[in-house]
Design a protein around this motif. Structure first.
Motif, mmCIF file in Angstrom:
data_model
loop_
_atom_site.group_PDB
_atom_site.id
_atom_site.type_symbol
_atom_site.label_atom_id
_atom_site.label_comp_id
_atom_site.label_asym_id
_atom_site.label_seq_id
_atom_site.Cartn_x
_atom_site.Cartn_y
_atom_site.Cartn_z
ATOM 1 N N THR A 168 76.415 51.700 69.290
ATOM 2 C CA THR A 168 76.040 52.050 67.912
ATOM 3 C C THR A 168 75.451 50.869 67.162
ATOM 4 O O THR A 168 74.792 51.045 66.139
ATOM 5 C CB THR A 168 77.257 52.562 67.133
ATOM 6 N N HIS A 169 75.699 49.634 67.670
ATOM 7 C CA HIS A 169 75.225 48.434 66.992
ATOM 8 C C HIS A 169 74.407 47.577 67.958
ATOM 9 O O HIS A 169 74.602 47.621 69.184
ATOM 10 C CB HIS A 169 76.400 47.612 66.439
ATOM 11 N N CYS A 170 73.494 46.796 67.407
ATOM 12 C CA CYS A 170 72.636 45.930 68.210
ATOM 13 C C CYS A 170 73.491 44.944 69.006
ATOM 14 O O CYS A 170 74.355 44.276 68.434
ATOM 15 C CB CYS A 170 71.666 45.173 67.301
ATOM 16 N N GLN A 173 74.355 42.689 66.011
ATOM 17 C CA GLN A 173 75.404 43.592 65.516
ATOM 18 C C GLN A 173 74.970 44.493 64.359
ATOM 19 O O GLN A 173 75.797 45.098 63.692
ATOM 20 C CB GLN A 173 76.650 42.787 65.096
ATOM 21 N N THR A 174 73.663 44.614 64.121
ATOM 22 C CA THR A 174 73.163 45.529 63.088
ATOM 23 C C THR A 174 73.298 46.973 63.563
ATOM 24 O O THR A 174 73.096 47.269 64.750
ATOM 25 C CB THR A 174 71.684 45.215 62.776
ATOM 26 N N LEU A 175 73.638 47.888 62.643
ATOM 27 C CA LEU A 175 73.758 49.303 62.975
ATOM 28 C C LEU A 175 72.413 49.837 63.451
ATOM 29 O O LEU A 175 71.392 49.672 62.772
ATOM 30 C CB LEU A 175 74.226 50.093 61.753
ATOM 31 N N CYS A 178 66.891 48.615 66.546
ATOM 32 C CA CYS A 178 67.574 47.681 65.657
ATOM 33 C C CYS A 178 66.630 47.400 64.492
ATOM 34 O O CYS A 178 65.531 46.865 64.711
ATOM 35 C CB CYS A 178 67.914 46.378 66.377
#
Length: 677
Positions: A404-406, A410-412, A429
Motif C-alpha cells: 500500500t506504500h512506496c 513510504q508514501t501512500l 508513488c
C-alpha cells in the motif's frame, strides 16, 4: 544554384548517402560520423524541398517518414503468399522427407534458414526501384504499406544488380530487434502502460501505424528470404539468396545448404540453444527444397507449398520456487512487482527474477509466496510466471497482498482512474520530487543516448552525485563544478573535465530531445518531436489550453492532462527557467531560408485532420514555403483553417464562431493556385 546543378547535386548526395547507409546497415561499417551524415542529409532535404520534381525514387530522405495515411489500400499479390506447414517433431520431419523423395527421387538438396518471429512482407521492384510493399493479409490480398516500409533501413530503395529482371518480388520478414523491444517495454512499464506481449506483435502494430515517421522511430529491420519473378536467372533458392545479398538486401548469413536430412537435423540441433544468443527472436527453422524446377514438380496444396516445411521449437518452460516479491519504483513513480525465484535454467540463461507487471496479474495468477510456479520466456526474451502448480501448495501459505506504500519513501500509493472510471492496473508513488529512485531515474533518463546523450555520466555516478547531495534534479547537473567532481571517489582530472565538457555539449541538443529528456509522463520521443514541431517552444506549450494541446499530432487526453499537470507545478517552472539559464535549447530553431514565393504572405493558417496528398508537416512546409504563417490554435486573428479528415469538432465550431474561412485540401490548393496567378 541552377536547376541542372541542383539535379546533379541531388543525384550525388542520394548515391553518397545510400552508400553510407548500405555500409552501416549491411556491413556494420561506419565510414563517416553521424554529424557529417546528418549534415549531408539536411542538405539533400533542403534541395528536394526547393525542387520537389527532382527527388529521386530511392532518395534516403524517405527513410525518416512523415507520410500520414487514413487507411491502407488493399493490393492483390502477384504471387500468393502461402503459409508453411509446421512440425514440432523429428518424426514428422522424416515423413516430410519421405514424401519429397517419393515425388522427385533422391537427387536433391535442402536449404535451411532461421524462422524469424516477425511479419511477412512482399516487396516489388520495377527497374531496380522499390515500388510497393505489402503485408501477407489473407495470402491473396494484403495491405499496401509502402511509405512505412521505406523507413526500414535494411530494405533497399534501389537494388544494386543488373542480373535481376525488370520486375521482381522479394519476400521477407520484418522484425523488431530485441533491444528495441525491451526499450519500448521498459518505457511502457515506467509509464504504467501494459507491456507489449512479444516482438512479433510489436512489429505488426508498428507496420500498421498511420504515421510513417513513428515507424521510422521504432527501428524495425527486415531479413529477406525469397526471390520471385519472370526470368529469374538462378536455378535454386540458395543461389538466389547469394544474389540478393550481393544486390544490397539483408539476408541472414545463417542460411545453409544441406545435402541430406541428417545435415538438416544437425542444423536444427545447432540452433536450438544458439538461437538465444541472437539479437532477434526466432521460433524455428524453415526447410526448403533448393532446386526451383523440383519445387515446381512438388507443387502446392491449397494453403502450403509441398517443397517446404517449418520446424518449430517448443517454448521452454520450467518449474521453480517463488521465494518472494519485490517492488521496483520507476522514474515516473510506476510500481512494478518482481517475482524473486529460486534460480532455474531456462532458454539458455539462468533465471532468478521475472516481472509480474501489476496487481491485476498477481491476482489473476493467485500467487502465494512459497508456490511452485511455471516460468516461460515470453517471446523467448522476458521471463514470465505463467501459472501455479497447486498440487505443491502448502496449506499454511497466504495469498500475496499488494503493498500500500512506496517501498522506497513510504508514501501512500495511488491508482489512477482508467477506462470507465475503473482503476488502472498500475500503482504509482505520487512523491515524484522526494522519492530517491524516481529522482535518480529522471536523471538517468535525462542523460541517456536518445535524450541529452551525456556519455560521460552513468547510473553509478548519478547515484554518487545524488547521495552526496550535489544533484537532486536535472538542472543541478549544470551547477556542478570541477572542484566538486575532483573531490569525488573515482574522479580524476580528465574524468572531471570530460563530464563538464559532455554537459556543455548538451546546449546544442535540439528542443525536441530536451523536451523528451525532461521525463514528462507519457511524453515519449515521438510525442516530444510532434509537440516541438507543432508549438515551437516550451513557452507555447505551457501557454496552450487543454483543447489546443489536443490539436497537436499524437496528443490525446492522457498526454494533454499530463503536460498541463507537469507544467503547472511551480517546481517545474523553476526547473525550466534554470535550464534556460544554463543555455539549453527550449525552442525550435527558426528557419532562415527565404520562401519560394510570397503567394500566401500575410495569411495565417491552422492545419487539422488527415489529408490525401500531404502529411500535415508537408502541408505546413508548403504554406511556409509560400510565405504563409502557421498558428497553433484557432482565434479571431486566423485567416484559414485547412480541414482534413477526422478533424476535431471543437476546432470547427471555434472557427465558425470567429468567422474563420474553412478550406478543404482541394480548396486550399485552389487558393494557392489562384493567389499565385
Amino acid at each position: 544554384m541552377t536547376l541542372e546543378a541542383a539535379a546533379h547535386r541531388i543525384q550525388e548526395l542520394t548515391d553518397q548517402l545510400n552508400y553510407y547507409n548500405y555500409q552501416y546497415y549491411q556491413n556494420a561499417v561506419s565510414e563517416i560520423d553521424d554529424q557529417t551524415f546528418d549534415r549531408l542529409l539536411r542538405e539533400l532535404q533542403d534541395l528536394e524541398q526547393q525542387h520537389p520534381s527532382l527527388m529521386l525514387p530511392d532518395s534516403p530522405t524517405q527513410r525518416v517518414g512523415g507520410t500520414i495515411s487514413k487507411e491502407f489500400p488493399t493490393v492483390r499479390h502477384r504471387y500468393p503468399m502461402l503459409s508453411l506447414g509446421n512440425t514440432y517433431s523429428e518424426e514428422e520431419l522424416r515423413e516430410f522427407d519421405e514424401r519429397v523423395r517419393k515425388a522427385i527421387g533422391d537427387d536433391f538438396k535442402y536449404v535451411c534458414e532461421l524462422k524469424f518471429d516477425g511479419v511477412a512482407i512482399s516487396l516489388t521492384y520495377e527497374n531496380g526501384i522499390l515500388t510497393q510493399a505489402a503485408t501477407r493479409g489473407d495470402g491473396v490480398r494484403g495491405d499496401d504499406i509502402t511509405p512505412n516500409a521505406r523507413t526500414i533501413r535494411s530494405i533497399p530503395l534501389r537494388a544494386n544488380s543488373k542480373e535481376l529482371p525488370a520486375l521482381f518480388e522479394v519476400r521477407g520478414e520484418v522484425y523488431m530487434p530485441l533491444e528495441v523491444f525491451e526499450d519500448i517495454n521498459r518505457e511502457r512499464e515506467e509509464n504504467g502502460e501494459t507491456p507489449l506481449a512479444n516482438p512479433r506483435n510489436a512489429a505488426a502494430g508498428t507496420l500498421k501505424q498511420q504515421d510513417s515517421s513513428i515507424v521510422a522511430q521504432r527501428r524495425l529491420s527486415c531479413f529477406t528470404y525469397g526471390l520471385l519473378g519472370e526470368g529469374i536467372a538462378y536455378k535454386g533458392h540458395y543461389e538466389s539468396m547469394l544474389a540478393l545479398q550481393q544486390s544490397g538486401f539483408a539476408v541472414s548469413p545463417t542460411f545453409c545448404l544441406c545435402p541430406t536430412l541428417d545435415d538438416v537435423l544437425a542444423y536444427i540441433h545447432q540452433w536450438e540453444q544458439k538461437r538465444f544468443e541472437l539479437p532477434v527472436a526466432i521460433d524455428g527453422i524453415v526447410i526448403k527444397v533448393n532446386d526451383y524446377a523440383q519445387q515446381e514438380e512438388l507443387g502446392y496444396t491449397a494453403k502450403n507449398p509441398r517443397w517446404a516445411i517449418a520446424y518449430k521449437y517448443s517454448a521452454e518452460s520450467a518449474v521453480t520456487l517463488l521465494k518472494g516479491i519485490t517492488y521496483q519504483v520507476g522514474r515516473t513513480g510506476a510500481i512494478t512487482p518482481v517475482a524473486e525465484l529460486a534460480p532455474v535454467q531456462l532458454a539458455g540463461t539462468r533465471v532468478k527474477r521475472a516481472s509480474l507487471h501489476n496487481a491485476n496479474e498477481i491476482a489473476r495468477l493467485g500467487l502465494h509466496v512459497g508456490d511452485s510456479v511455471f516460468v516461460e520466456k515470453g517471446g523467448e526474451i522476458i521471463p514470465k510466471v505463467t501459472g501455479v502448480d497447486l498440487t505443491q501448495r502448502a496449506d499454511t501459505s497466504e495469498p500475496v497482498t499488494y503493498i500500500t506504500h512506496c517501498p522506497e519513501c513510504q508514501t501512500l500509493l495511488v491508482r489512477e482512474e482508467g477506462e470507465g472510471a475503473a482503476p488502472r492496473a498500475q500503482h504509482f508513488c505520487p512523491n515524484q520530487d522526494g522519492c530517491p529512485p524516481q529522482i535518480r531515474g529522471r536523471l538517468e533518463h535525462f542523460i541517456q543516448r536518445r535524450a541529452m546523450n551525456v556519455e560521460e555520466l552513468g547510473p553509478q555516478t548519478i547515484r554518487q552525485l545524488y547521495e552526496k547531495g550535489l544533484v537532486n534534479n536535472v538542472a543541478d547537473l549544470y551547477d556542478l563544478t570541477y572542484d566538486q567532481l575532483i573531490a569525488l571517489e573515482r574522479f580524476a582530472d580528465k574524468s572531471a573535465r570530460n563530464l563538464l565538457e559532455g554537459l556543455a555539449r548538451t546546449r546544442q541538443v535540439p528542443f525536441a530531445r530536451v523536451l523528451f529528456a525532461l521525463g514528462i509522463r507519457y511524453v515519449g520521443e515521438t510525442v516530444a518531436r510532434k509537440l516541438a514541431e507543432h508549438f515551437g517552444s516550451i513557452e507555447r506549450i505551457s501557454q496552450a489550453t487543454y483543447e489546443e494541446l489536443l490539436e497537436a499530432p499524437e496528443v490525446g487526453e492522457r498526454i494533454a492532462q499530463s503536460l498541463q499537470s507537469w507544467l503547472a507545478e511551480p517546481e517545474h517552472q523553476a526547473l525550466i527557467e534554470r535550464l534556460r539559464q544554463a543555455g539549453l535549447q527550449l525552442a525550435q530553431e527558426e528557419k532562415t531560408s527565404a520562401p519560394s514565393s510570397t503567394t500566401l504572405a500575410g495569411k495565417t493558417f491552422v492545419i487539422s485532420g488527415v489529408f490525401e496528398q500531404f502529411s500535415r508537416d508537408g502541408l505546413k512546409a508548403l504554406i511556409e514555403d509560400h510565405g504563409g504563417k502557421i498558428l497553433s490554435s484557432v482565434s479571431g486573428k486566423l485567416d484559414y483553417l485547412v480541414a482534413g479528415e477526422n478533424m476535431g469538432p471543437a476546432k470547427r465550431e471555434k472557427a465558425l464562431k470567429h468567422g474563420v474561412t474553412i478550406l478543404s485540401e482541394a480548396e486550399f490548393l485552389q487558393l494557392l493556385e489562384e493567389t499565385g496567378n
